[in-house]
Design a protein around this motif. Sequence first.
Motif, PDB file in Angstrom:
ATOM      1  N   GLY A 176       0.430  -1.431  -0.371  1.00  0.00           N
ATOM      2  CA  GLY A 176      -0.012   0.166   0.565  1.00  0.00           C
ATOM      3  C   GLY A 176       0.653   1.202   0.067  1.00  0.00           C
ATOM      4  N   GLY A 177       0.483   2.243   0.486  1.00  0.00           N
ATOM      5  CA  GLY A 177       1.311   3.525   0.628  1.00  0.00           C
ATOM      6  C   GLY A 177       2.672   3.698   1.100  1.00  0.00           C
ATOM      7  N   GLY A 178       2.273   2.654   2.665  1.00  0.00           N
ATOM      8  CA  GLY A 178       3.078   2.889   3.378  1.00  0.00           C
ATOM      9  C   GLY A 178       3.559   1.672   3.873  1.00  0.00           C
ATOM     10  N   LYS A 179       4.472   0.911   4.922  1.00  0.00           N
ATOM     11  CA  LYS A 179       5.035  -0.171   4.589  1.00  0.00           C
ATOM     12  C   LYS A 179       4.738  -1.362   5.563  1.00  0.00           C
ATOM     13  N   HIS A 180       3.663  -0.147   6.033  1.00  0.00           N
ATOM     14  CA  HIS A 180       2.169  -0.915   7.532  1.00  0.00           C
ATOM     15  C   HIS A 180       0.997  -1.494   6.827  1.00  0.00           C
ATOM     16  N   ASP A 181       1.071  -0.859   5.489  1.00  0.00           N
ATOM     17  CA  ASP A 181       0.373  -1.665   4.952  1.00  0.00           C
ATOM     18  C   ASP A 181       0.563  -2.517   4.415  1.00  0.00           C
ATOM     19  N   GLY A 182      -1.018  -3.329   4.069  1.00  0.00           N
ATOM     20  CA  GLY A 182      -1.051  -5.088   3.407  1.00  0.00           C
ATOM     21  C   GLY A 182      -0.361  -6.129   3.823  1.00  0.00           C
ATOM     22  N   LEU A 183      -0.619  -6.181   5.625  1.00  0.00           N
ATOM     23  CA  LEU A 183      -0.166  -6.982   6.861  1.00  0.00           C
ATOM     24  C   LEU A 183      -2.014  -7.570   6.684  1.00  0.00           C
ATOM     25  N   THR A 184      -1.411  -9.063   6.629  1.00  0.00           N
ATOM     26  CA  THR A 184      -2.941  -9.928   7.042  1.00  0.00           C
ATOM     27  C   THR A 184      -2.315 -11.331   7.903  1.00  0.00           C
ATOM     28  N   GLN A 185      -3.777 -11.275   9.519  1.00  0.00           N
ATOM     29  CA  GLN A 185      -3.385 -12.248  10.295  1.00  0.00           C
ATOM     30  C   GLN A 185      -4.021 -13.417   9.458  1.00  0.00           C
ATOM     31  N   PHE A 186      -3.325 -14.439   9.854  1.00  0.00           N
ATOM     32  CA  PHE A 186      -4.061 -15.713   9.225  1.00  0.00           C
ATOM     33  C   PHE A 186      -3.504 -17.544  10.668  1.00  0.00           C
ATOM     34  N   MET A 187      -5.124 -17.964  10.692  1.00  0.00           N
ATOM     35  CA  MET A 187      -4.514 -18.780  11.935  1.00  0.00           C
ATOM     36  C   MET A 187      -4.412 -19.871  11.150  1.00  0.00           C
ATOM     37  N   VAL A 188      -3.199 -20.383  11.371  1.00  0.00           N
ATOM     38  CA  VAL A 188      -1.997 -21.628  10.784  1.00  0.00           C
ATOM     39  C   VAL A 188      -2.064 -22.302  11.916  1.00  0.00           C
ATOM     40  N   PRO A 189      -2.757 -24.076  11.277  1.00  0.00           N
ATOM     41  CA  PRO A 189      -2.728 -25.328  11.860  1.00  0.00           C
ATOM     42  C   PRO A 189      -1.501 -25.365  12.008  1.00  0.00           C
ATOM     43  N   THR A 190      -0.730 -25.447  13.148  1.00  0.00           N
ATOM     44  CA  THR A 190       0.733 -27.108  12.912  1.00  0.00           C
ATOM     45  C   THR A 190       1.258 -27.669  12.222  1.00  0.00           C
ATOM     46  N   GLY A 191      -0.004 -28.369  12.153  1.00  0.00           N
ATOM     47  CA  GLY A 191       0.236 -29.227  11.573  1.00  0.00           C
ATOM     48  C   GLY A 191      -0.505 -29.435   9.902  1.00  0.00           C
ATOM     49  N   VAL A 192      -0.493 -28.047   9.124  1.00  0.00           N
ATOM     50  CA  VAL A 192      -0.890 -27.713   7.974  1.00  0.00           C
ATOM     51  C   VAL A 192       0.359 -27.965   7.142  1.00  0.00           C
ATOM     52  N   ASP A 193       0.303 -28.513   5.566  1.00  0.00           N
ATOM     53  CA  ASP A 193       1.165 -28.926   5.075  1.00  0.00           C
ATOM     54  C   ASP A 193       2.025 -27.876   4.606  1.00  0.00           C
ATOM     55  N   GLY A 194       3.599 -28.340   4.562  1.00  0.00           N
ATOM     56  CA  GLY A 194       4.665 -26.359   3.940  1.00  0.00           C
ATOM     57  C   GLY A 194       4.772 -25.773   5.132  1.00  0.00           C
TER      58      GLY A 194
END
Length: 380
Positions: A176-194
């Motif tokens: 986005g316009g600043g370095k703090h733009d465009g960040l997103t939070q995700f719920m990641v299961p610890t057993g997920v592939d990858g």
Amino acid sequence: MPRVLSDERRDLVRTIADFCRRECGTKEQRDKLTDDGQEQHNQKLYERMAALGWLGIAVPEEYGGAGQGITDLCLFLQETSYGLAPISGFGTTVIAAAAYEKFGTEEQRRTVLEGVVNGRVEAISMSEPGAGSDVGALACRAERADGGYVINGQKTWCSNAHFADHILLIARTGQGGGKHDGLTQFMVPTGVDGLQIRGIDTMGGKDVNDLYLTDCFLPDSAVVGTPGEGWAQLMAGLNLERMILAALMLGVARRAFDDTLTYVRQREQFGRPIGSFQVLKHRIADMATELACAQLLLDDVCAAIDAEPGRVFAREASMAKLKCTELAKHITLEGMQMMGGYGYATEYGMEALLRSTVVSTVYGGTSEIQREIIGRTYGL
């Protein structure tokens, strides 16, 4: 210094203290629970606390918790850290749970908050090899894919990921316009592939981890809150994170002080207890005074947050975190010095307390960052 607590809170403190004395009050008990100090979390003990209703102390009642505020939460944190209970997973769990409570979907809230009440552990991951204090420099990317996101990148210093159910992970989804733009939070299961979780050896034992994400696919339902607004969501949780760390370290500082006081009362040199010598007596007096000041600060900020839970107390929370973590480090160093060679011996435990406090002035925002925040609130 006496504290003014309600009968209910006084009973809570007394009950937690009694539990810790029974279950982890001796070095032998703690060694057994922690693999001789290498592990900072014992899941069986943690689940016993869950059964007593303590882990859900700040969880809303509709999710099975007690629905109490930050004052009660900080009382629990102080007493368990004072009692040296090996439940390191609780701090990150509460921080992550608060984010899900504020921004998550109903399904996410039920999964996480009900899990907290039942003794499950959550983790949160912000830092990267090139982004620590400067969270806006995050480079781990989440690219749109069919029905979700594909994440690639590395995170580091992720506490408790190796035994958590999920990781609340912050990744860059746009520019986005600043370095703090465009960040997103995700719920990641610890057993997920990858996702690969690899422990980092530290002077404090097995606690933190590197995370490697390689073509890790997450569905749209894994997004926590609004895509691209992760920075604002992080800022909303800073009060809580700093207060949790302040309470934990104030409990450790109290423990270090009491252990030092016991030692200087009992240890004799030149025919009398070493605590009777002015050079140590005055240091004890200074430490006790600083502890009382820190306790008053923490209690006052807790009361303010409970009175206005929607307000951000940036200055006050940073002050509490700065004061309590720096004081804990100071008191454990003083304790080690006053105990002489015994302060370095694992038998007495002061060296373990020191190791647990040194990092507290780094994680959750370094002391330098806290001072910068406080200064900015004065228009500097």
